[in-house]
Motif scaffolding. Structure first.
Motif, short mmCIF file in Angstrom:
data_model
loop_
_atom_site.label_atom_id
_atom_site.label_comp_id
_atom_site.label_asym_id
_atom_site.label_seq_id
_atom_site.Cartn_x
_atom_site.Cartn_y
_atom_site.Cartn_z
N ILE A 28 0.53 5.34 0.68
CA ILE A 28 -0.31 6.42 1.19
C ILE A 28 0.39 7.72 0.83
N ALA A 84 -6.74 5.08 -7.79
CA ALA A 84 -6.62 5.11 -6.34
C ALA A 84 -7.69 4.22 -5.72
N ALA A 85 -7.32 3.49 -4.69
CA ALA A 85 -8.28 2.59 -4.04
C ALA A 85 -9.26 3.37 -3.18
N ASP A 86 -8.82 4.49 -2.60
CA ASP A 86 -9.68 5.28 -1.72
C ASP A 86 -8.98 6.60 -1.42
N PHE A 87 -9.72 7.53 -0.81
CA PHE A 87 -9.09 8.77 -0.35
C PHE A 87 -9.64 9.11 1.02
N ILE A 88 -8.92 9.92 1.76
CA ILE A 88 -9.33 10.36 3.08
C ILE A 88 -9.07 11.86 3.18
N LEU A 104 0.85 -1.19 0.00
CA LEU A 104 0.00 0.00 0.00
C LEU A 104 0.88 1.24 0.00
N GLU A 158 -1.96 -1.00 -3.95
CA GLU A 158 -3.07 -0.10 -3.69
C GLU A 158 -2.54 1.28 -3.29
N LEU A 218 -8.15 -1.75 3.06
CA LEU A 218 -7.41 -1.82 1.80
C LEU A 218 -6.40 -2.97 1.81
N LYS A 266 -9.55 2.46 7.33
CA LYS A 266 -9.39 2.49 5.87
C LYS A 266 -8.17 1.66 5.44
N VAL A 267 -7.07 1.83 6.16
CA VAL A 267 -5.86 1.10 5.81
C VAL A 267 -6.07 -0.40 5.96
N LEU A 275 -3.75 4.96 -1.37
CA LEU A 275 -4.67 5.75 -0.57
C LEU A 275 -4.22 7.20 -0.64
#
Length: 472
Positions: free
Chosen positions: A50, A96-100, A48, A75, A116, A112-113, A77
C-alpha cells in the motif's frame, strides 16, 4: 492473514493504517518513504503493498513500477489525493490492483484490502494448479508420440489421439475454443489442457458454470458489479472476466445462458472491454475464452442461441467422444483411476481382475468417464481384497448393460402386492426420474429453472441428473 507493506511519508497516516490492518488480523510492515519501502521488499516478500502516490524523492509511481518488475505477483494499492484521479488511472494501467482516494473511511479501506488479499490468494492457487498441469504435460511430451495421457485426460483410442492433436494445435494460439461433448466426457479437462499448453499458462485459469446460476447472478459473476447495483450489493466486486485477465476463462454449459447475457457476452468478445453491473466505467480485458456445452452445434443454431455469438465461440471446435464409442479405453481409464483414488480411499486393492474389466467394458456408460470414475471409487471404498473382481463392483445393470427404470404408478385402493412384494426404492426412483424429466421439459432444458421448479439447489439437481444418466 497477509503480509502487508505500508509506504507513506506521513507518520500519522502510516501508523493509523497499521493499527487498522492489525485489528483485521494482518501482519504489517511500514516504511516512511519509497526507497525504504523498496529496500524492505527486497528483504521480505509481501502479499500487498500500500503506497501513497505523492512522496518526496521516490514517489508512488516509481514504487509501483519497481514492485511489479521485482515481484509481479505482489498486489499494489495506491493511495491518492483528490484531484489526482488521472494519475491513479495511469497507475492502474501500470499494474496497480486498485486505488483509494483521500479522504476515505477505515471501513472502505479495510474492505478494499480484504478483497485484494482474497483475490491474490485465489490467483496463487490457480497458478499452482496450472504449474502442475504444465509440468505433467512436459513430461508426457518427453515420452514421445502415441501418448496415452494429456494432463488428466486419458485415452489411447484413435478418437482420443485426435483430441490430443487438436489440443496441441490450438493451445499455441489465442483462438477461442468450443468443446462439445456429453456430460461426463471431460470438457473441463480439455479446457485446462489448452490453458496449460498456451502462452497464458502462468496466468489465471478461471471457471464459470453458467448453468448453475440464475440470470442476474450470472451477470454479476461474469462482469462484476458496483456497490449498490442491486439489493445485497454492499461492495464493489470484480467479475470472473477481470479475475481471468491475461489468462483463460472457461465458460461451462454455455448453452444455458439467457438472451440478455448473450448480448453482454458478445460485446465483451467483440470489444475486449466490459462494464460492471450498475457501473459506467469501461474496463479493458484480455481473456482467452474456452466454452463448453453438451448441446450439439446444429441444435444450438436451431434454438435460441444467437448466431453471431455462436460463430464468435465456434472458432476452433473440439468434439469429445462418449465413452461407449471408445470402450477400449476403459482398462486404461480404470488403471488411471485406481492409481489416483487408492490413497484417498485407503483401499487395499492393487489390481483389477479380468472379470471386473469384462463387466466394466460391457456396460454402455451413459454418464461417461465421470460415471466410470465414480464406479471405481465406490468399488475401492467397499472392497476388502487386493484384486478387484466383478462381484466387487457396484451394480451396473443386467448383463452389464444399462437397465431403464421401471414405470411405476400410484397404487389404487384394493391393489395387492405382486408375488415377491414390491421394491419401494426402485418405484420411488422411477417416480423421481420422471419428475426430473418433466421439470427439464417444462424449463426448456434450462437446468437452473428446472431446479427452481423442483425446489432443489442446482448442485442437487446435477447430482440427480448424473445419477439417472439424464442429459439436458
Amino acid at each position: 492473514m497477509a503480509d502487508i507493506l505500508i509506504i507513506d511519508d506521513h507518520d500519522s497516516m502510516r501508523e493509523g493504517l497499521e493499527i487498522h490492518l492489525r485489528r483485521r488480523g494482518h501482519r504489517t510492515h511500514a516504511a516512511s518513504g519509497g526507497r525504504a519501502g523498496l529496500d524492505l521488499l527486497q528483504e521480505s516478500p509481501m502479499d500487498l503493498v500500500i503506497t501513497d502516490l505523492k512522496m518526496a524523492k521516490v514517489d508512488g509511481m516509481q514504487v509501483l513500477r519497481e514492485v511489479k518488475q521485482a515481484a509481479p505477483e505482489t498486489e499494489v494499492l495506491v493511495i491518492t489525493g483528490y484531484g489526482t484521479i488521472e494519475t491513479a488511472v495511469e497507475a492502474m494501467k501500470l499494474g496497480a490492483a486498485d486505488f483509494i482516494t483521500k479522504p476515505f473511511s477505515s471501513e472502505e479501506f479495510g474492505v478494499k484490502v480484504d478483497r485484494l488479499v482474497a483475490d491474490r490468494a485465489e490467483k496463487a492457487a490457480l497458478r499452482k494448479e496450472n504449474l502442475a498441469l504444465r509440468v505433467e504435460n512436459a513430461q508426457l511430451k518427453e515420452e514421445g508420440t502415441g501418448q496415452v495421457r494429456y494432463g488428466e485426460i486419458v485415452g489411447e483410442s484413435a478418437a482420443m489421439q485426435e483430441v490430443f492433436r487438436w489440443i496441441e494445435r490450438v493451445a499455441r494460439s489465442d483462438s477461442t475454443v468450443m468443446v462439445y461433448g456429453e456430460s461426463g466426457t471431460g470438457k473441463e479437462l480439455v479446457a485446462r489442457a489448452v490453458h496449460a499448453g498456451s502462452r497464458r499458462r502462468d496466468r489465471p485459469f478461471v471457471r464459470v458454470n453458467c448453468g448453475a446460476l440464475a440470470e442476474g447472478l450470472l451477470d454479476s459473476e461474469l462482469f462484476g458489479h458496483e456497490k449498490g447495483a442491486f439489493t445485497g450489493a454492499e461492495r464493489k466486486r470484480r467479475g470472473r472476466f477481470e479475475l481471468a485477465d491475461s489468462g483463460t476463462l472457461f465458460l461451462d454449459e454455455i448453452a444455458t445462458i439467457t438472451h440478455a447475457t448473450q448480448v453482454r457476452l458478445l460485446r465483451v468478445l467483440q470489444e475486449r472491454e466490459l462494464e460492471r453491473v450498475g457501473g459506467e466505467e469501461t474496463i479493458p480485458v484480455d481473456v482467452r475464452i474456452v466454452a463448453a456445452t453438451n448441446t450439439p452445434a446444429e441444435e444450438l443454431l436451431e434454438g435460441e442461441f444467437r448466431e453471431d455469438l455462436f460463430y464468435r465461440l465456434h472458432v476452433v471446435p473440439i468434439q469429445l467422444p462418449p465413452l461407449r464409442s471408445r470402450i477400449d479405453d476403459v482398462p486404461l481409464l480404470v488403471s488411471h483411476f485406481l492409481e489416483k483414488l487408492r490413497a484417498r480411499t485407503g483401499s487395499p486393492v492393487r489390481e483389477v481382475g479380468a472379470s471386473a474389466l469384462d463387466a466394466l467394458m460391457s456396460y454402455d456408460w451413459p454418464g461417461n468417464v465421470r460415471e466410470l470414475e465414480n464406479a471405481v471409487e465406490r468399488a475401492l471404498v467397499l472392497a476388502d481384497c487386493e484384486i478387484l473382481q466383478a462381484d466387487d463392483l457396484p451394480p451396473l445393470g443386467e448383463n452389464g448393460r444399462a437397465v431403464p427404470m421401471p414405470q411405476s404408478r400410484t397404487p389404487a385402493p384394493g391393489d395387492t402386492f405382486p408375488d415377491g412384494g414390491m421394491d419401494l426404492n426402485r418405484a420411488m426412483e422411477g417416480l423421481e426420474e420422471r419428475l426430473l424429466r418433466q421439470a427439464l421439459d417444462q424449463a426448456g432444458g434450462v437446468k437452473a429453472e428446472a431446479a427452481r421448479l423442483l425446489g432443489l439447489k442446482p448442485s442437487a439437481l446435477y447430482y440427480k441428473l448424473e445419477k439417472y444418466g439424464i442429459e439436458a
